[in-house]
Design an enzyme around this catalytic site. Structure first.
Site, PDB file in Angstrom:
ATOM      1  N   LYS A  83      -0.472   4.951   4.406  1.00 48.23           N
ATOM      2  CA  LYS A  83      -1.204   3.933   5.181  1.00 48.23           C
ATOM      3  C   LYS A  83      -0.277   3.427   6.280  1.00 48.23           C
ATOM      4  CE  LYS A  83      -3.846  -0.383   4.720  1.00 48.23           C
ATOM      5  NZ  LYS A  83      -5.030   0.179   5.393  1.00 48.23           N
ATOM      6  N   HIS A 101       0.841  -1.198   0.000  1.00 44.54           N
ATOM      7  CA  HIS A 101       0.000   0.000   0.000  1.00 44.54           C
ATOM      8  C   HIS A 101       0.879   1.252   0.000  1.00 44.54           C
ATOM      9  CE1 HIS A 101      -3.260  -2.752   1.203  1.00 44.54           C
ATOM     10  NE2 HIS A 101      -4.065  -1.822   0.725  1.00 44.54           N
TER      11      HIS A 101
END
Length: 233
Positions: free
Chosen positions: A135, A131
């Site tokens: 994040k 990701h």
């Protein structure tokens, strides 16, 4: 359909755009500072708020007979209590760690593959999730759902993050650039490897799935999942 948005960050704004394009109306945008919430104006609430506010948002909607679609993570220690309130109030609820239509098909593919691999002890399974660098939590909720899907249909007892442990699935988490989300499941042996992979090209799929779930839940009572929305049961 009249939608109340709980959480008006990047995802909330994307849901607003997609819902409006599909002919729906946003009647409320609720962030942390909002106290006067027009429940009576809502046909459905879509919650992408924060772990600290999600339970209160969701249960307040139930008590006001507003069905809820929620993708907020980090509050699931109160999930069972929220379900009880939903049922007591005869409301409706869908929670998903990921609302992407493709990811929910991927969940089913993952479970099916796990069933086939259960007796093949020469293969070891690992998960990788990648990701964007913003994040901060790891592993992703989607990776946890995938790991739990394997545990439910295999001899593994659980999962561990970024290490190896006996009878556990390793989840390797990486944070790179602006990657929306890539999840790979690998079954490896000394002679070959089997992989399945889902790659999100952008975040619109997550928002679209939440709006489709909101459309589907209209007029229903009970607790459902994206399997019900996509008729994957």
């Amino acid at each position: 359909m009249k939608i109340g948005l709980f959480g008006y960050g990047k995802m909330g704004k994307m849901i607003e755009r997609i819902a409006t394009e599909r002919g729906h109306t946003i009647v409320a945008k609720i962030d942390l500072e909002n106290t006067n919430i027009p429940f009576e104006a809502m046909d459905v609430a879509i919650d992408f708020s924060t772990p600290d506010s999600a339970f209160g948002n969701i249960t307040s909607c139930f008590k006001n007979k507003v069905p809820v679609i929620s993708g907020t993570t980090g509050w699931l220690d109160q999930y069972d209590e929220a379900i009880k309130i939903c049922k007591d109030q005869q409301s409706a609820f869908i929670y998903a760690s990921n609302f992407s239509l493709g990811v929910n098909v991927f969940f089913e593919l993952n479970a099916y593959l796990a069933k086939m691999m259960k007796g093949l002890n020469q293969y070891n399974v690992e998960l990788e999730e990648i990701h964007h660098t913003q994040k901060l939590d790891a592993p992703s909720g989607t990776a946890i759902s995938l790991a739990e899907g394997i545990v439910d249909h295999s001899n593994y007892s659980g999962w561990v993050l970024d290490k190896k442990a006996e009878n556990s699935i390793t989840i390797n988490s990486k944070r790179e650039g602006s990657v929306p989300g890539t999840h790979t499941i690998s079954y490896g042996s000394q002679v070959d490897e089997i992989q399945i992979k889902h790659t999100a090209h952008n975040r619109e799929g997550f928002a679209l799935g939440a709006v489709i779930a909101a459309e589907w839940i209209q007029g229903k009572t009970g607790v459902f999942s994206m399997k019900d929305v996509l008729n994957l049961t």
